[in-house]
Scaffold this active site. Structure first.
Site, PDB file in Angstrom:
ATOM      1  N   CYS A   1       0.841  -1.206   0.000  1.00 21.72           N
ATOM      2  CA  CYS A   1       0.000   0.000   0.000  1.00 21.72           C
ATOM      3  C   CYS A   1       0.875   1.255   0.000  1.00 21.72           C
ATOM      4  O   CYS A   1       1.753   1.403   0.846  1.00 21.72           O
ATOM      5  CB  CYS A   1      -0.915  -0.001   1.220  1.00 21.72           C
ATOM      6  SG  CYS A   1      -1.787   1.552   1.449  1.00 21.72           S
ATOM      7  N   HIS A  44      -4.252   1.031   7.937  1.00 25.71           N
ATOM      8  CA  HIS A  44      -4.590   0.628   6.566  1.00 25.71           C
ATOM      9  C   HIS A  44      -6.100   0.494   6.297  1.00 25.71           C
ATOM     10  O   HIS A  44      -6.533   0.641   5.152  1.00 25.71           O
ATOM     11  CB  HIS A  44      -3.877  -0.688   6.233  1.00 25.71           C
ATOM     12  CG  HIS A  44      -4.049  -1.129   4.812  1.00 25.71           C
ATOM     13  ND1 HIS A  44      -3.526  -0.402   3.751  1.00 25.71           N
ATOM     14  CD2 HIS A  44      -4.694  -2.183   4.269  1.00 25.71           C
ATOM     15  CE1 HIS A  44      -3.839  -1.019   2.610  1.00 25.71           C
ATOM     16  NE2 HIS A  44      -4.552  -2.101   2.895  1.00 25.71           N
ATOM     17  N   HIS A  87      -6.931   1.937   1.783  1.00 28.32           N
ATOM     18  CA  HIS A  87      -6.388   2.775   2.857  1.00 28.32           C
ATOM     19  C   HIS A  87      -7.179   4.090   2.948  1.00 28.32           C
ATOM     20  O   HIS A  87      -7.331   4.781   1.941  1.00 28.32           O
ATOM     21  CB  HIS A  87      -4.906   3.049   2.595  1.00 28.32           C
ATOM     22  CG  HIS A  87      -4.179   3.568   3.786  1.00 28.32           C
ATOM     23  ND1 HIS A  87      -3.108   2.919   4.354  1.00 28.32           N
ATOM     24  CD2 HIS A  87      -4.396   4.668   4.543  1.00 28.32           C
ATOM     25  CE1 HIS A  87      -2.693   3.615   5.400  1.00 28.32           C
ATOM     26  NE2 HIS A  87      -3.459   4.686   5.527  1.00 28.32           N
ATOM     27  N   HIS A 124      -8.617   7.467   2.738  1.00 33.23           N
ATOM     28  CA  HIS A 124      -8.104   8.702   2.146  1.00 33.23           C
ATOM     29  C   HIS A 124      -9.216   9.494   1.464  1.00 33.23           C
ATOM     30  O   HIS A 124     -10.217   8.941   1.035  1.00 33.23           O
ATOM     31  CB  HIS A 124      -6.994   8.395   1.130  1.00 33.23           C
ATOM     32  CG  HIS A 124      -7.486   7.693  -0.110  1.00 33.23           C
ATOM     33  ND1 HIS A 124      -7.802   6.352  -0.134  1.00 33.23           N
ATOM     34  CD2 HIS A 124      -7.724   8.140  -1.367  1.00 33.23           C
ATOM     35  CE1 HIS A 124      -8.199   6.014  -1.354  1.00 33.23           C
ATOM     36  NE2 HIS A 124      -8.163   7.088  -2.123  1.00 33.23           N
TER      37      HIS A 124
HETATM   38 ZN    ZN Z   1      -2.273   1.202   3.678  1.00 37.24          ZN
END
Ligand code: ZN
Ligand code: ZN
Ligand code: FE
Length: 344
Positions: A41, A101, A152, A154
């Site tokens: 990631c 994550h 993840h 965001h």
């Molecule tokens: Zn991540």
């Protein structure tokens, strides 16, 4: 053939700008679907993208496949006949909300979420000041159903050299209402909803914001967050209001995930006033959430009538959908620390 064509083209049929980004064709598809793939990631601590940033809790990174670039070249002029284009100049950023994550906004603590909201505000203010930027679009996509390539947590920020068409439509309606009634359209709607008795459309309320399932919802589980005080953009919110915004954002994602007791996809769009040289005193900041499901296992697709004609069908009974959202609110409010009240 220009391999990495990158420009903004005018669509004269509907009067909107289209971002043409050849390099985005190479974007990977869902590279980190499983938590076990966290090691690949790009947003996890230790990745090449974040390695040099030291300890962090919220960070802003440049988008790896940006639709807009500050250094974008000027497309050759003139183009053929009536066709128009301009440089794809702008900024595309990723706001990574946590080093963890997986999770959603309500999985962040209240203090952490406040940092995220302040980062939205700071980026809005920073990007607004750049002379060729006319609009800062802050949004959040979640879930494979809407094509999110990274799990993840965001958000994304696009700083655009034009005002997006949906915002132009809203501005036109706010301006017209203000001219005719000498009153803000959303202030009027907020009064209407707060005075309503029976079949309340307000789902949750804290000191400074309300969470509404709007009369004019286009998606069955659409939710809007409205600040009670008239404010044009996120940079006009006080410290206390930013905290209330963090609270209501956490409650909104918790309500979605509580609906069917599973991780639900959604789109969040922050509707701020533009940042060109005009005045937008008549505009009222708000946040919209669209959810692609219309029931537990049924997705609503944007198909012919929606995409080809921009006509939405609300597939369901608004009162029923509200009931589901409300009971989810009461259910999750027992588990999540929060500042306001679910509305009966
Ligand atoms: Zn991540
Ligand atoms: Zn207002
Ligand atoms: Fe809006």
């Amino acid at each position: 053939m220009r391999k990495n064509i990158h420009e903004i083209r005018w669509n004269p049929l509907i009067g909107t700008w289209i971002i043409v980004a050849g390099h985005r064709g190479a974007r990977p598809w869902r590279p980190t679907e499983k938590p076990s793939e966290a090691k690949t990631c790009p947003f996890c601590p230790g990745s090449p993208e974040t390695r040099d940033l030291g300890e962090w809790d919220v960070i802003v990174l440049p988008n790896k496949y940006p639709a807009l670039k500050p250094s974008a070249y000027e497309p050759p002029k003139p183009v053929e006949d009536i066709y128009a284009s301009m440089a794809a100049r702008g900024y595309c950023e990723v706001l990574v909300e946590t080093p963890k994550h997986t999770g959603d906004l309500h999985d962040l603590s209240m203090e952490h979420m406040l940092k995220v909201v302040k980062k939205y505000r700071d980026e809005y203010m920073r990007l607004s000041k750049i002379d060729f930027i006319k609009y800062v679009a802050i949004f959040r996509n979640k879930g494979k159903e809407i094509g999110v390539s990274l799990v993840h947590p965001h958000s994304q920020i696009y700083a655009l050299p034009f005002i997006p068409p949906r915002i132009i439509v809203e501005l036109d309606n706010f301006r017209r209402f203000y001219r005719e009634r000498n009153e803000c359209l959303l202030c009027h709607i907020i009064d209407l909803e707060r005075e309503r008795r029976g079949d309340n459309r307000i789902i949750y309320e804290n000191r400074d914001f309300i969470l509404v399932h709007p009369y004019y919802a286009m998606w069955p589980y659409e939710l809007h967050i409205y600040p009670k005080r008239h404010v044009e953009a996120i940079d006009g919110l006080t410290e206390g209001e930013l905290r209330s915004l963090a609270d209501i954002l956490r409650m909104t994602t918790a309500i979605y995930n509580g609906l069917f007791d599973r991780d639900m996809p959604y789109i969040m769009a922050m509707h701020n006033s533009p940042c060109d040289d005009d005045e937008y005193k008549y505009y009222h900041f708000h946040v919209e959430f669209y959810q692609p499901y219309r029931d537990r296992d049924k997705l609503k697709y944007r198909a012919g009538i929606e995409t080809g004609f921009w006509v939405f069908t609300f597939d369901g009974n608004p009162e029923e959908k509200r009931k589901e959202l409300r009971s989810s609110c009461f259910k999750v409010s027992d588990k999540l620390d929060h500042m306001g009240e679910c509305v009966e």
